[in-house]
Design an enzyme around this catalytic site. Structure first.
Site, PDB file in Angstrom:
ATOM      1  N   ASP A  46       0.954  -1.135  -0.002  1.00 40.99           N
ATOM      2  CA  ASP A  46      -0.089   0.143   0.046  1.00 40.99           C
ATOM      3  C   ASP A  46       0.771   1.378   0.013  1.00 40.99           C
ATOM      4  OD1 ASP A  46       0.937  -0.385   2.548  1.00 40.99           O
ATOM      5  OD2 ASP A  46      -1.107  -0.342   3.680  1.00 40.99           O
ATOM      6  N   ASP A  79       7.093   3.968   3.422  1.00 40.10           N
ATOM      7  CA  ASP A  79       7.195   4.901   4.282  1.00 40.10           C
ATOM      8  C   ASP A  79       8.824   5.245   4.550  1.00 40.10           C
ATOM      9  OD1 ASP A  79       7.275   6.054   7.266  1.00 40.10           O
ATOM     10  OD2 ASP A  79       5.296   6.659   6.301  1.00 40.10           O
ATOM     11  N   PHE A  81      -0.063  11.519   7.818  1.00 38.30           N
ATOM     12  CA  PHE A  81      -0.833  10.233   8.132  1.00 38.30           C
ATOM     13  C   PHE A  81      -2.014   9.989   7.178  1.00 38.30           C
ATOM     14  CE2 PHE A  81      -3.651   7.312  10.632  1.00 38.30           C
ATOM     15  CZ  PHE A  81      -2.870   6.335  10.599  1.00 38.30           C
ATOM     16  N   ARG A  98      -9.737   0.343   7.150  1.00 42.75           N
ATOM     17  CA  ARG A  98      -9.245   0.077   5.824  1.00 42.75           C
ATOM     18  C   ARG A  98     -10.044   0.126   4.798  1.00 42.75           C
ATOM     19  NH1 ARG A  98      -4.205  -2.525   7.158  1.00 42.75           N
ATOM     20  NH2 ARG A  98      -4.030  -3.293   9.157  1.00 42.75           N
TER      21      ARG A  98
HETATM   22  P1  IMP Z   1       7.955   1.691   6.119  1.00 41.36           P
HETATM   23  O1  IMP Z   1       8.356   0.551   7.053  1.00 41.36           O
HETATM   24  O2  IMP Z   1       7.991   2.649   7.373  1.00 41.36           O
HETATM   25  O3  IMP Z   1       8.219   1.961   5.044  1.00 41.36           O
HETATM   26  O4  IMP Z   1       6.269   1.361   6.667  1.00 41.36           O
HETATM   27  C1  IMP Z   1       5.574   0.803   5.781  1.00 41.36           C
HETATM   28  C2  IMP Z   1       4.236   0.292   6.338  1.00 41.36           C
HETATM   29  O5  IMP Z   1       3.924   1.358   7.397  1.00 41.36           O
HETATM   30  C3  IMP Z   1       3.121   0.286   5.393  1.00 41.36           C
HETATM   31  O6  IMP Z   1       3.127  -1.264   5.095  1.00 41.36           O
HETATM   32  C4  IMP Z   1       1.984   0.552   6.113  1.00 41.36           C
HETATM   33  O7  IMP Z   1       1.166  -0.565   6.901  1.00 41.36           O
HETATM   34  C5  IMP Z   1       2.334   1.539   7.298  1.00 41.36           C
HETATM   35  N1  IMP Z   1       2.165   2.851   6.898  1.00 41.36           N
HETATM   36  C6  IMP Z   1       3.108   3.671   6.587  1.00 41.36           C
HETATM   37  N2  IMP Z   1       2.587   5.107   6.408  1.00 41.36           N
HETATM   38  C7  IMP Z   1       1.344   4.914   6.767  1.00 41.36           C
HETATM   39  C8  IMP Z   1       0.345   5.605   6.816  1.00 41.36           C
HETATM   40  O8  IMP Z   1       0.386   6.867   6.428  1.00 41.36           O
HETATM   41  N3  IMP Z   1      -1.301   5.210   7.398  1.00 41.36           N
HETATM   42  C9  IMP Z   1      -1.212   4.184   7.555  1.00 41.36           C
HETATM   43  N4  IMP Z   1      -0.207   3.070   7.615  1.00 41.36           N
HETATM   44  C10 IMP Z   1       1.112   3.637   7.126  1.00 41.36           C
HETATM   45 MG    MG Z   2       1.467  -2.377   5.658  1.00 44.56          MG
END
Ligand code: IMP
Ligand code: MG
Length: 185
Positions: free
Chosen positions: A97, A100, A149, A162
Site C-alpha cells: 500500500d 514510508d 498520516f 481500511r
Molecule cells: P515503512 O516500513 O516505514 O516503509 O512502513 C511501511 C508500512 O507502514 C506500510 O506497510 C503501512 O502498513 C504502514 N504505514 C506507513 N505510512 C502509513 C500511513 O500513512 N497510514 C497507515 N499506515 C502507514
Molecule cells: Mg502495511
C-alpha cells in the site's frame, strides 16, 4: 466532516490500469506465471484491483510483516506469515500500500531474495518519498505523497478503517472519536 482526499477511487483505478498494462508487457513472455505477493493487510485492496488489470496468467500469494503501530513507524520489522508458494526461480511482484521509511520493504526484499526468486519487482500504491530512512527499490509507484498520516483503501489506524475505496488524511477530531471506539474494543 471534511476529509482531505489524496486519491479518489477513479484515480486509483487509473493507476491500476497504468501499472497493470506495464506489468502485462513485462511478464508477457515470462517462462512461468509471475507470483503477485500482497503485503497483508494494507496491500490487499491494491493487489486485487491491480491484478484485474494484468492480462497474463499469474499466481496470488500473501505475506505478512509487522512494522507499524498507530501513527508512527516503530522501525522494527518482523515476519508474521510466510508465503504458501515456492518462489525459487520465479518472478515475484511485491504489492504494497505505502512505502514510508522503507524499512518494511527492505526487510521483505532481503527475506524473499534468500528464497532465490528469478526476479523481484516492487509495486506500491503510495510512495512517501520524503519519509525514507533507507533507499529502497521501487519499480512502480502509483503516486508520490507527502509525510502525512493517510488512511483508507487498506491503510489503517490500529487495524480500523481500511474499508474505504479512496485514500484520505483523517481530521484530528475524527481520530479522537476513533480513539474512543478503540478503548471500547
Ligand atoms: P515503512 O516500513 O516505514 O516503509 O512502513 C511501511 C508500512 O507502514 C506500510 O506497510 C503501512 O502498513 C504502514 N504505514 C506507513 N505510512 C502509513 C500511513 O500513512 N497510514 C497507515 N499506515 C502507514
Ligand atoms: Mg502495511
Amino acid at each position: 466532516m471534511m476529509r482531505k482526499i489524496i486519491l479518489s477511487n477513479e484515480e486509483i483505478k487509473g493507476i491500476c490500469k497504468r501499472i497493470g498494462k506495464e506489468l502485462t508487457i513485462k511478464f508477457q513472455d515470462a517462462p512461468q506465471p509471475p507470483i503477485f505477493v500482497g503485503v497483508l493487510k494494507g496491500g490487499v485492496p491494491f493487489l486485487m484491483d491491480l491484478v484485474n488489470e494484468v492480462d497474463v496468467p499469474l499466481v496470488i500469494d500473501f505475506i505478512q510483516i509487522e512494522s507499524w503501530s498507530g501513527l508512527e513507524s516503530t522501525g522494527k520489522v518482523t515476519l508474521k506469515r510466510d508465503l504458501d508458494s515456492d518462489i525459487t526461480n520465479r518472478d515475484v511482484v511485491i504489492v504494497e500500500d505505502v512505502i514510508d521509511s522503507g524499512l518494511s520493504m527492505q526487510f521483505l526484499i532481503d527475506f524473499l531474495k534468500k528464497k532465490n526468486p528469478r526476479s523481484i519487482t516492487v509495486t506500491t500504491l503510495l510512495d512517501k518519498k520524503c519519509a525514507r530512512k533507507i533507499p529502497v527499490q521501487i519499480d512502480y509507484a502509483g503516486t508520490e505523497v507527502g509525510n502525512e498520516f493517510l488512511m483508507g483503501y487498506g491503510l489503517d489506524y490500529y487495524d480500523l478503517f481500511r474499508n474505504t475505496n479512496y485514500v484520505f488524511v483523517p481530521e484530528m477530531t475524527e481520530v479522537h472519536q476513533w480513539d474512543e471506539i478503540l478503548k471500547r474494543k
